[in-house]
Design a protein around this motif. Structure first.
Motif, short mmCIF file in Angstrom:
data_model
loop_
_atom_site.label_atom_id
_atom_site.label_comp_id
_atom_site.label_asym_id
_atom_site.label_seq_id
_atom_site.Cartn_x
_atom_site.Cartn_y
_atom_site.Cartn_z
N LYS A 51 0.83 -1.21 0.00
CA LYS A 51 0.00 0.00 0.00
C LYS A 51 0.87 1.25 0.00
O LYS A 51 0.61 2.20 -0.75
CB LYS A 51 -0.91 0.00 1.23
N LYS A 52 1.91 1.28 0.83
CA LYS A 52 2.76 2.46 0.90
C LYS A 52 3.51 2.67 -0.41
O LYS A 52 3.72 3.81 -0.86
CB LYS A 52 3.74 2.35 2.06
N LEU A 53 3.92 1.58 -1.07
CA LEU A 53 4.55 1.73 -2.38
C LEU A 53 3.57 2.35 -3.37
O LEU A 53 3.95 3.19 -4.20
CB LEU A 53 5.02 0.36 -2.89
N MET A 54 2.30 1.97 -3.27
CA MET A 54 1.29 2.56 -4.14
C MET A 54 1.03 4.02 -3.78
O MET A 54 0.76 4.85 -4.65
CB MET A 54 -0.01 1.75 -4.06
N VAL A 55 1.13 4.35 -2.50
CA VAL A 55 1.01 5.75 -2.07
C VAL A 55 2.11 6.57 -2.73
O VAL A 55 1.86 7.65 -3.28
CB VAL A 55 1.11 5.86 -0.53
N PHE A 56 3.34 6.07 -2.69
CA PHE A 56 4.43 6.79 -3.33
C PHE A 56 4.15 6.99 -4.82
O PHE A 56 4.31 8.10 -5.35
CB PHE A 56 5.75 6.02 -3.16
N ALA A 57 3.76 5.91 -5.50
CA ALA A 57 3.51 5.99 -6.94
C ALA A 57 2.42 7.00 -7.27
O ALA A 57 2.52 7.74 -8.26
CB ALA A 57 3.13 4.61 -7.47
N SER A 58 1.39 7.05 -6.44
CA SER A 58 0.24 7.92 -6.74
C SER A 58 0.54 9.39 -6.54
O SER A 58 -0.24 10.24 -7.00
CB SER A 58 -0.95 7.52 -5.86
N GLY A 59 1.64 9.73 -5.89
CA GLY A 59 1.93 11.13 -5.62
C GLY A 59 2.67 11.85 -6.73
O GLY A 59 2.72 13.09 -6.74
N TYR A 60 3.21 11.11 -7.69
CA TYR A 60 4.04 11.76 -8.70
C TYR A 60 3.30 12.68 -9.67
O TYR A 60 3.86 13.69 -10.10
CB TYR A 60 4.86 10.70 -9.46
N PRO A 61 2.05 12.40 -10.05
CA PRO A 61 1.37 13.37 -10.93
C PRO A 61 1.29 14.76 -10.33
O PRO A 61 1.55 15.76 -11.02
CB PRO A 61 -0.02 12.74 -11.10
N GLU A 62 0.98 14.86 -9.04
CA GLU A 62 0.94 16.18 -8.40
C GLU A 62 2.33 16.78 -8.30
O GLU A 62 2.49 18.00 -8.40
CB GLU A 62 0.31 16.07 -7.01
N ALA A 63 3.34 15.93 -8.12
CA ALA A 63 4.71 16.43 -8.04
C ALA A 63 5.13 17.07 -9.36
O ALA A 63 5.81 18.10 -9.38
CB ALA A 63 5.66 15.30 -7.67
N VAL A 64 4.69 16.46 -10.47
CA VAL A 64 5.02 17.03 -11.78
C VAL A 64 4.37 18.39 -11.95
O VAL A 64 5.00 19.36 -12.41
CB VAL A 64 4.57 16.06 -12.90
N GLU A 65 3.11 18.49 -11.57
CA GLU A 65 2.41 19.77 -11.69
C GLU A 65 3.03 20.83 -10.80
O GLU A 65 3.15 21.99 -11.18
CB GLU A 65 0.92 19.59 -11.35
N GLU A 66 3.42 20.43 -9.60
CA GLU A 66 4.05 21.38 -8.69
C GLU A 66 5.41 21.82 -9.23
O GLU A 66 5.79 22.99 -9.10
CB GLU A 66 4.21 20.75 -7.32
N ALA A 67 6.12 20.88 -9.84
CA ALA A 67 7.43 21.21 -10.38
C ALA A 67 7.33 22.31 -11.44
O ALA A 67 8.20 23.18 -11.54
CB ALA A 67 8.08 19.96 -10.99
N LYS A 68 6.27 22.28 -12.23
CA LYS A 68 6.07 23.33 -13.24
C LYS A 68 5.95 24.70 -12.59
O LYS A 68 6.47 25.70 -13.11
CB LYS A 68 4.81 23.03 -14.05
N ALA A 69 5.28 24.75 -11.45
CA ALA A 69 5.11 26.02 -10.75
C ALA A 69 6.44 26.53 -10.20
O ALA A 69 6.58 27.73 -9.93
CB ALA A 69 4.11 25.86 -9.61
N TYR A 70 7.40 25.63 -10.06
CA TYR A 70 8.71 26.01 -9.57
C TYR A 70 9.72 26.18 -10.69
O TYR A 70 10.93 26.21 -10.45
CB TYR A 70 9.19 24.99 -8.54
#
Length: 488
Positions: A51-70
């Motif tokens: 489950k925690k591995l899936m939690v990690f995987a599921s967070g990357y789309p938001e990380a990409v969007e946030e990276a654009k803002a930076y």
């Protein structure tokens, strides 16, 4: 009387393995362990770890969007579930082998088969072999359950999620506890259209009201449809007669008095996940079709057909094993730890219960299990970390002060995000002791672990205040809240 072993452990999960290993390696006991499925149990094989591995995987789309803002020029590509799933399976295989190796190095004899009790000192293996032991420890854990509903076998349970060959495009999750909410956030992050039905008034019952409200708002903002006061009455394989429609907010008007029946059926934890879209009929008469329906409607202890009651072990109404503060059952030679006892269903608790059992039985140091002030986390997005009393629980015990702040953290504000975090302390008015801490924020699980140390030690609000803040961080608010927002 001579026994084959000093200790026979039934169950190869975290608690059972820890007890077996420590009894053998530190107390010099002759130990055997039987496990009918995979070593590592719920946590390693079908729970916390995957489950925690899936939690990690599921967070990357938001990380990409946030990276654009930076300022980063990044684009989000498609998620490759088969590739991730294959790597996850390999990791679970590796961890299972670690558990087997730990037992082997400790001198524990293992049997890869089911075991049941014959009498107070004897177990029978699936192949008919009988083994005797001075002490028997039952650590068989629990399993997810489906409601007693026609065609409930068409729905998934949490074990099935890890066996999906492909992710569904649209899923209906039944339930509102931490498992339901965690998988709702995971699947949403992986691109699945998620709808939740929960018969209660608010998700995450039992957690602090303010904290769970913030989590619910964040989930809704991410596009997860949460329908409270809702249930399903019928389900069946989808066909041409069952049209696909969008279930609306009117579902919230479904009568909570028409709750799903609590009687549970066994989940087929070893079979393949059910295939094909599923038609469901809601309590208000509306209908819909989902690629998958996922039941997160509770868990049950693995005590069926183990011979427990026949040898004198007492079971509670829900099937859990009744034990005293030393994990001893009504039969003096038989003990039980972990989820099968229905106490606190958390892996670290099962491990501590196993350690306390060894101290009590094999080291001559009677050690009651301490279930007070256990930190825990819900791996939603954002996470919820909690330790101690909720505001509602504390109010029922005496006068309290509530220190609370909710804000957009620096990282989120700079990216023009809408995510808010929550930091909350519950303080006893007379003793000034911090009774509870609740955090809703990214990495709240990491923060609550450290806060839990201070609260377990009995720290006062003034001692929190005397601690210098780490700036700039979200967590500094825990030591900078000077005035209560309310008293009760």
């Amino acid at each position: 009387m001579a026994f084959d072993y000093d200790l026979f452990v039934i169950g190869g999960g975290s608690g059972g393995v820890r007890a077996a290993r420590v009894a053998a390696s530190e107390a010099g006991a002759k130990v055997a362990l039987a496990e009918e499925s995979r070593y590592g149990g719920t946590c390693v094989i079908r729970g916390c770890v995957p489950k925690k591995l899936m939690v990690f995987a599921s967070g990357y789309p938001e990380a990409v969007e946030e990276a654009k803002a930076y300022g980063w020029a990044m684009e989000q590509g498609p998620f490759d579930w088969p590739a991730f799933h294959g790597k996850m399976a390999a990791e679970l295989d590796r961890l299972e082998e670690v558990y087997r190796s730990i037992l082997s190095r400790s001198g524990v004899e293992t049997f890869d088969q089911r075991a049941r009790l014959v009498d107070a000192h004897t177990v029978e293996l699936a192949d008919g072999t009988r083994k005797s032991a001075k002490h028997i420890l039952v650590a068989t854990g629990g399993r997810p359950v489906r409601p007693d509903l026609a065609n409930a076998d068409l729905g998934l349970v949490s074990d099935d999620i890890f066996h999906l060959e492909n992710l569904p495009k649209k899923i209906l999750i039944i339930g509102g506890g931490y498992i339901a909410c965690e998988f709702a956030c995971i699947l949403n992050g992986l691109g699945v259209d998620v709808t939740m039905y929960y018969r209660g008034a608010q998700i995450l019952r039992g957690f602090d009201d303010e904290a769970r409200g913030l989590v619910a708002d964040a989930m809704a903002r991410r596009g997860i449809e949460i329908h409270t006061g809702a249930n399903i009455l019928e389900m069946a394989p989808a066909n041409s007669d069952h049209g696909s429609i969008t279930l609306t907010d009117s579902d919230a008007a479904m009568g909570a008095d028409r709750e799903m029946v609590e009687t549970v059926a066994h989940a087929d934890t070893d079979g393949a996940a059910p295939d094909g879209p599923v038609w469901v009929k809601a309590g208000n008469g509306e209908e819909g079709v989902f690629d998958k329906v996922f039941f997160a409607t509770g868990r049950a202890p693995n005590t069926a057909d183990m011979g427990l009651e026949e040898v004198g072990v007492k079971l509670a109404r829900n099937g859990s094993i009744e034990v005293d503060e030393y994990s001893q059952t009504a039969v003096p030679s038989i003990y039980a730890i972990g989820d099968v006892t229905g106490r606190v269903q958390l892996t670290p608790v099962a491990i501590r219960e196993g350690m306390a059992f060894v101290e009590t039985v094999f080291k001559g140091n009677p050690t009651p299990v301490d279930h007070d002030l256990i930190p825990s986390a819900v791996f939603t997005r954002p996470e919820l970390g909690t330790v101690g009393l909720t505001e509602e629980q504390a109010m029922a015990q005496g006068e309290i002060e509530v220190y609370c702040t909710s804000f957009r953290p620096m990282r989120e504000a700079f990216a023009d995000g809408h995510e808010r975090v929550l930091m909350k302390l519950i303080v006893a008015k007379d003793t000034r002791r911090v009774l509870g801490c609740h955090i809703v924020a990214p990495e709240a699980g990491e923060m609550i672990q450290l806060a839990g140390i201070a609260i377990k030690m009995g720290a006062t609000k003034e001692q929190f205040d005397a601690t210098c803040a780490v700036h700039p961080t979200m967590s500094e608010e825990i030591v900078t809240m000077r005035h209560p927002v309310r008293t009760a």
